[in-house]
Design a protein around this motif. Structure first.
Motif, PDB file in Angstrom:
ATOM      1  N   GLU A 343       0.823  -1.206   0.000  1.00 57.41           N
ATOM      2  CA  GLU A 343       0.000   0.000   0.000  1.00 57.41           C
ATOM      3  C   GLU A 343       0.862   1.263   0.000  1.00 57.41           C
ATOM      4  OE1 GLU A 343      -2.214  -3.380   0.714  1.00 57.41           O
ATOM      5  OE2 GLU A 343      -0.515  -2.695   1.928  1.00 57.41           O
ATOM      6  N   GLY A 344       1.966   1.229   0.751  1.00 53.10           N
ATOM      7  CA  GLY A 344       2.879   2.361   0.743  1.00 53.10           C
ATOM      8  C   GLY A 344       3.527   2.555  -0.614  1.00 53.10           C
ATOM      9  N   GLY A 345       3.857   1.447  -1.281  1.00 57.17           N
ATOM     10  CA  GLY A 345       4.422   1.527  -2.619  1.00 57.17           C
ATOM     11  C   GLY A 345       3.436   2.116  -3.615  1.00 57.17           C
ATOM     12  N   ILE A 346       2.160   1.749  -3.480  1.00 56.12           N
ATOM     13  CA  ILE A 346       1.125   2.299  -4.359  1.00 56.12           C
ATOM     14  C   ILE A 346       0.976   3.796  -4.141  1.00 56.12           C
ATOM     15  CG2 ILE A 346      -1.366   2.306  -4.806  1.00 56.12           C
ATOM     16  CD1 ILE A 346      -1.308  -0.725  -4.191  1.00 56.12           C
ATOM     17  N   GLU A 347       1.002   4.232  -2.889  1.00 59.94           N
ATOM     18  CA  GLU A 347       0.862   5.662  -2.603  1.00 59.94           C
ATOM     19  C   GLU A 347       2.030   6.443  -3.183  1.00 59.94           C
ATOM     20  OE1 GLU A 347      -1.033   9.041  -1.366  1.00 59.94           O
ATOM     21  OE2 GLU A 347      -1.759   6.971  -1.521  1.00 59.94           O
ATOM     22  N   GLN A 348       3.242   5.894  -3.119  1.00 62.95           N
ATOM     23  CA  GLN A 348       4.406   6.571  -3.722  1.00 62.95           C
ATOM     24  C   GLN A 348       4.209   6.727  -5.222  1.00 62.95           C
ATOM     25  OE1 GLN A 348       7.283   4.371  -5.478  1.00 62.95           O
ATOM     26  NE2 GLN A 348       7.213   6.360  -6.465  1.00 62.95           N
ATOM     27  N   VAL A 349       3.728   5.673  -5.891  1.00 60.84           N
ATOM     28  CA  VAL A 349       3.469   5.752  -7.330  1.00 60.84           C
ATOM     29  C   VAL A 349       2.405   6.805  -7.624  1.00 60.84           C
ATOM     30  CG1 VAL A 349       2.632   4.494  -9.353  1.00 60.84           C
ATOM     31  CG2 VAL A 349       4.157   3.362  -7.728  1.00 60.84           C
ATOM     32  N   ARG A 350       1.368   6.853  -6.792  1.00 56.85           N
ATOM     33  CA  ARG A 350       0.293   7.829  -6.982  1.00 56.85           C
ATOM     34  C   ARG A 350       0.844   9.259  -6.959  1.00 56.85           C
ATOM     35  NH1 ARG A 350      -4.892   6.681  -5.744  1.00 56.85           N
ATOM     36  NH2 ARG A 350      -4.192   5.063  -4.282  1.00 56.85           N
ATOM     37  N   VAL A 351       1.724   9.551  -6.007  1.00 59.39           N
ATOM     38  CA  VAL A 351       2.260  10.905  -5.866  1.00 59.39           C
ATOM     39  C   VAL A 351       3.173  11.254  -7.038  1.00 59.39           C
ATOM     40  CG1 VAL A 351       3.722  12.405  -4.459  1.00 59.39           C
ATOM     41  CG2 VAL A 351       2.048  10.898  -3.352  1.00 59.39           C
ATOM     42  N   VAL A 352       4.084  10.348  -7.398  1.00 62.36           N
ATOM     43  CA  VAL A 352       5.017  10.649  -8.494  1.00 62.36           C
ATOM     44  C   VAL A 352       4.268  10.788  -9.817  1.00 62.36           C
ATOM     45  CG1 VAL A 352       6.993   9.822  -9.818  1.00 62.36           C
ATOM     46  CG2 VAL A 352       6.983   9.606  -7.327  1.00 62.36           C
ATOM     47  N   GLU A 353       3.279   9.941 -10.056  1.00 64.74           N
ATOM     48  CA  GLU A 353       2.484  10.076 -11.282  1.00 64.74           C
ATOM     49  C   GLU A 353       1.773  11.422 -11.313  1.00 64.74           C
ATOM     50  OE1 GLU A 353       0.105   6.763 -13.382  1.00 64.74           O
ATOM     51  OE2 GLU A 353      -1.427   7.906 -12.299  1.00 64.74           O
ATOM     52  N   ALA A 354       1.260  11.868 -10.163  1.00 68.08           N
ATOM     53  CA  ALA A 354       0.598  13.174 -10.109  1.00 68.08           C
ATOM     54  C   ALA A 354       1.585  14.306 -10.379  1.00 68.08           C
ATOM     55  CB  ALA A 354      -0.067  13.362  -8.748  1.00 68.08           C
ATOM     56  N   LEU A 355       2.808  14.184  -9.874  1.00 62.85           N
ATOM     57  CA  LEU A 355       3.830  15.196 -10.135  1.00 62.85           C
ATOM     58  C   LEU A 355       4.152  15.279 -11.627  1.00 62.85           C
ATOM     59  CD1 LEU A 355       6.204  14.503  -7.119  1.00 62.85           C
ATOM     60  CD2 LEU A 355       4.871  16.581  -7.486  1.00 62.85           C
ATOM     61  N   LEU A 356       4.283  14.137 -12.284  1.00 65.96           N
ATOM     62  CA  LEU A 356       4.548  14.126 -13.718  1.00 65.96           C
ATOM     63  C   LEU A 356       3.384  14.728 -14.502  1.00 65.96           C
ATOM     64  CD1 LEU A 356       6.221  10.618 -14.060  1.00 65.96           C
ATOM     65  CD2 LEU A 356       7.274  12.798 -14.680  1.00 65.96           C
ATOM     66  N   ARG A 357       2.173  14.420 -14.076  1.00 68.39           N
ATOM     67  CA  ARG A 357       0.991  14.975 -14.751  1.00 68.39           C
ATOM     68  C   ARG A 357       0.907  16.483 -14.560  1.00 68.39           C
ATOM     69  NH1 ARG A 357      -2.332  11.943 -12.485  1.00 68.39           N
ATOM     70  NH2 ARG A 357      -3.713  13.278 -11.271  1.00 68.39           N
ATOM     71  N   SER A 358       1.258  16.937 -13.355  1.00 71.94           N
ATOM     72  CA  SER A 358       1.257  18.375 -13.086  1.00 71.94           C
ATOM     73  C   SER A 358       2.286  19.089 -13.957  1.00 71.94           C
ATOM     74  CB  SER A 358       1.555  18.632 -11.607  1.00 71.94           C
ATOM     75  OG  SER A 358       1.660  20.003 -11.339  1.00 71.94           O
ATOM     76  N   ALA A 359       3.481  18.500 -14.064  1.00 69.18           N
ATOM     77  CA  ALA A 359       4.525  19.105 -14.893  1.00 69.18           C
ATOM     78  C   ALA A 359       4.109  19.146 -16.355  1.00 69.18           C
ATOM     79  CB  ALA A 359       5.831  18.335 -14.729  1.00 69.18           C
ATOM     80  N   LYS A 360       3.434  18.144 -16.816  1.00 66.66           N
ATOM     81  CA  LYS A 360       2.989  18.078 -18.210  1.00 66.66           C
ATOM     82  C   LYS A 360       1.862  19.063 -18.485  1.00 66.66           C
ATOM     83  CE  LYS A 360       1.080  14.918 -21.669  1.00 66.66           C
ATOM     84  NZ  LYS A 360       0.627  13.524 -21.938  1.00 66.66           N
ATOM     85  N   ASP A 361       0.889  19.137 -17.562  1.00 64.97           N
ATOM     86  CA  ASP A 361      -0.293  19.965 -17.784  1.00 64.97           C
ATOM     87  C   ASP A 361      -0.154  21.394 -17.308  1.00 64.97           C
ATOM     88  OD1 ASP A 361      -1.337  17.617 -18.743  1.00 64.97           O
ATOM     89  OD2 ASP A 361      -2.622  17.230 -16.997  1.00 64.97           O
ATOM     90  N   GLY A 362       0.879  21.660 -16.463  1.00 64.02           N
ATOM     91  CA  GLY A 362       1.075  23.010 -15.938  1.00 64.02           C
ATOM     92  C   GLY A 362       0.012  23.442 -14.962  1.00 64.02           C
ATOM     93  N   ARG A 363      -0.484  22.505 -14.171  1.00 60.05           N
ATOM     94  CA  ARG A 363      -1.539  22.855 -13.206  1.00 60.05           C
ATOM     95  C   ARG A 363      -1.371  22.068 -11.932  1.00 60.05           C
ATOM     96  NH1 ARG A 363      -5.754  19.030 -13.081  1.00 60.05           N
ATOM     97  NH2 ARG A 363      -5.561  17.388 -14.652  1.00 60.05           N
ATOM     98  N   GLU A 364      -2.024  22.560 -10.887  1.00 64.14           N
ATOM     99  CA  GLU A 364      -2.030  21.892  -9.593  1.00 64.14           C
ATOM    100  C   GLU A 364      -2.900  20.650  -9.672  1.00 64.14           C
ATOM    101  OE1 GLU A 364      -2.025  24.172  -5.597  1.00 64.14           O
ATOM    102  OE2 GLU A 364      -4.119  23.723  -6.015  1.00 64.14           O
ATOM    103  N   ILE A 365      -2.456  19.582  -9.004  1.00 71.14           N
ATOM    104  CA  ILE A 365      -3.198  18.319  -9.001  1.00 71.14           C
ATOM    105  C   ILE A 365      -3.609  17.993  -7.562  1.00 71.14           C
ATOM    106  CG2 ILE A 365      -3.115  15.849  -9.495  1.00 71.14           C
ATOM    107  CD1 ILE A 365      -2.923  17.454 -12.023  1.00 71.14           C
ATOM    108  N   LEU A 366      -4.897  17.710  -7.386  1.00 74.08           N
ATOM    109  CA  LEU A 366      -5.399  17.247  -6.091  1.00 74.08           C
ATOM    110  C   LEU A 366      -5.418  15.725  -6.085  1.00 74.08           C
ATOM    111  CD1 LEU A 366      -8.433  19.674  -5.574  1.00 74.08           C
ATOM    112  CD2 LEU A 366      -6.106  19.925  -4.715  1.00 74.08           C
ATOM    113  N   LEU A 367      -4.914  15.123  -5.007  1.00 69.39           N
ATOM    114  CA  LEU A 367      -4.899  13.674  -4.912  1.00 69.39           C
ATOM    115  C   LEU A 367      -6.099  13.177  -4.120  1.00 69.39           C
ATOM    116  CD1 LEU A 367      -1.865  14.458  -5.525  1.00 69.39           C
ATOM    117  CD2 LEU A 367      -1.302  12.248  -4.525  1.00 69.39           C
TER     118      LEU A 367
END
Length: 367
Positions: A343-367
């Motif tokens: 579960e901790g590994g999944i949460e880490q993936v969730r955060v890093v994927e959101a960071l990449l999406r934010s960098a790509k889209d140029g917007r804040e991401i809510l998890l």
């Protein structure tokens, strides 16, 4: 004695196989790599069986524990195969997966098979990191408010670390999953808070990976805000630089985890409440076997609990972490320093994927 197997006999896989094979409670009976010569070389030297197909390995061997040490994007399929063959225990190299969808697919398979999966993050073993967690948890700096964390690799890492495969690896990975995965997990370990919002910028310009560098802001459910920066393009004389500084309502700390140019490795944990409180913190660390001293800090009357990894009791061999994970399946986990679960590994993936999406889209991401 656990019968172990390792999938992926590159730099880390070979190190893991060496350590598990010499550990008192484990032995490596099989190794697997898509390049047969890598598996065959290690197996011949250590009396194990070599495979180039992990499904075949699972069908032929009685395996209690498997380590998945393939390259970052290629963890999912061997993890699913381990679950399908009902291997009891699995240790996955970080990151668990490089997409949240893949990570959730692994979770579903593990739940169906009863396979217990943990994700290897060796930073959780370092005495100085454990000391920070202990003192934060016991309120020596009050409520954590703000911090910055920098984790950078030399450009030599993506260009040279994997020899002739370096360019290929750089093209399928990035500092996001290669470095930020460590940082995101460690921050969860240190502060026990959950990320609720992220914003990031990143750019692909030099290496050719998904991003060459990222500058991120993470907001946590406990009110903590963190600036997190990483890059794969730094011209430095060491493979890695790793620095963090955090401010709390009653103190803070500075940690040169991996010393940069002309920087000394060490931790200065500042307690505003005076020398007696700092001394109490030092004594608390000593109870856990860690060496520290108390020194005056600045002009405000604060005192710092100072630690250096070279001091007695404060060092740690990164490669021995795999054995700590292997033993943890027998209930030998330190309750003060929990290891990363599925579960901790999944949460880490969730955060890093959101960071990449934010960098790509140029917007804040809510998890």
């Amino acid at each position: 004695m656990k019968n172990c197997a390792v999938i992926g006999m590159g730099l880390l896989g070979t190190q893991h196989a060496d350590r598990l094979h010499s550990h008192e409670s484990t032995r490596v009976v099989a190794v697997c790599d898509i390049k047969p010569e890598k598996a065959q070389t290690w197996a011949a030297a250590n009396g194990a069986h070599a495979y180039s197909n992990y499904d075949e390995m699972f069908e032929n061997e009685a395996i209690d524990l498997v380590v998945v040490a393939t390259q970052d994007p290629y963890h999912k399929e061997p993890l699913l195969s381990a679950c399908a063959h009902r291997v009891p225990y699995v240790i996955s190299e970080k990151p668990l997966c490089t997409t949240l969808a893949d990570a959730l697919e692994v979770q579903k398979a593990a739940q169906a098979s009863g396979t217990v999966i943990k994700v290897l993050f060796p930073n959780r073993f370092y005495p100085l990191d454990r000391s920070i967690r202990l003192l934060v948890k016991e309120n020596y700096i009050g409520r954590p408010e703000y911090g910055e964390f920098r984790i950078d690799d030399s450009i030599d890492v993506p260009l040279q670390l994997w020899g002739k495969d370096s360019r290929h690896f750089a093209s399928i990975s990035s500092p996001a999953f290669f470095l930020l995965s460590h940082a995101v997990d460690l921050l969860t370990f240190l502060f026990g808070q959950k990320v609720i919002k992220v914003y990031a910028i990143g750019r692909k310009s030099i290496i050719g990976s998904d991003v060459d560098y990222m500058d991120c802001f993470l907001t946590y459910d406990g009110g903590l805000t963190i600036r997190l920066k990483t890059e794969w393009t730094k011209r430095i004389d060491k493979l890695c630089e790793n620095y963090m500084q955090f401010t709390g309502t009653q103190g803070g700390f500075i940690f040169n985890k991996t010393g940069g140019f002309q920087c000394q490795q060490g931790l200065s944990f500042v307690v505003d409440a005076g020398e007696a409180k700092a001394e109490k913190a030092r004594e608390r660390l000593a109870e856990c076997g860690y060496t520290a001293s108390v020194e005056p800090c600045g002009q405000t009357g604060g005192y710092a609990v100072v630690m250096r990894e070279c001091d007695n009791g404060n060092g740690f061999d990164w490669n021995s972490g795999i054995c700590i994970y292997a033993d943890s399946f027998d209930g030998e986990e330190d309750p003060m320093s929990p290891l990363t679960t599925l579960e901790g590994g999944i949460e880490q993936v969730r955060v890093v994927e959101a960071l990449l999406r934010s960098a790509k889209d140029g917007r804040e991401i809510l998890l």
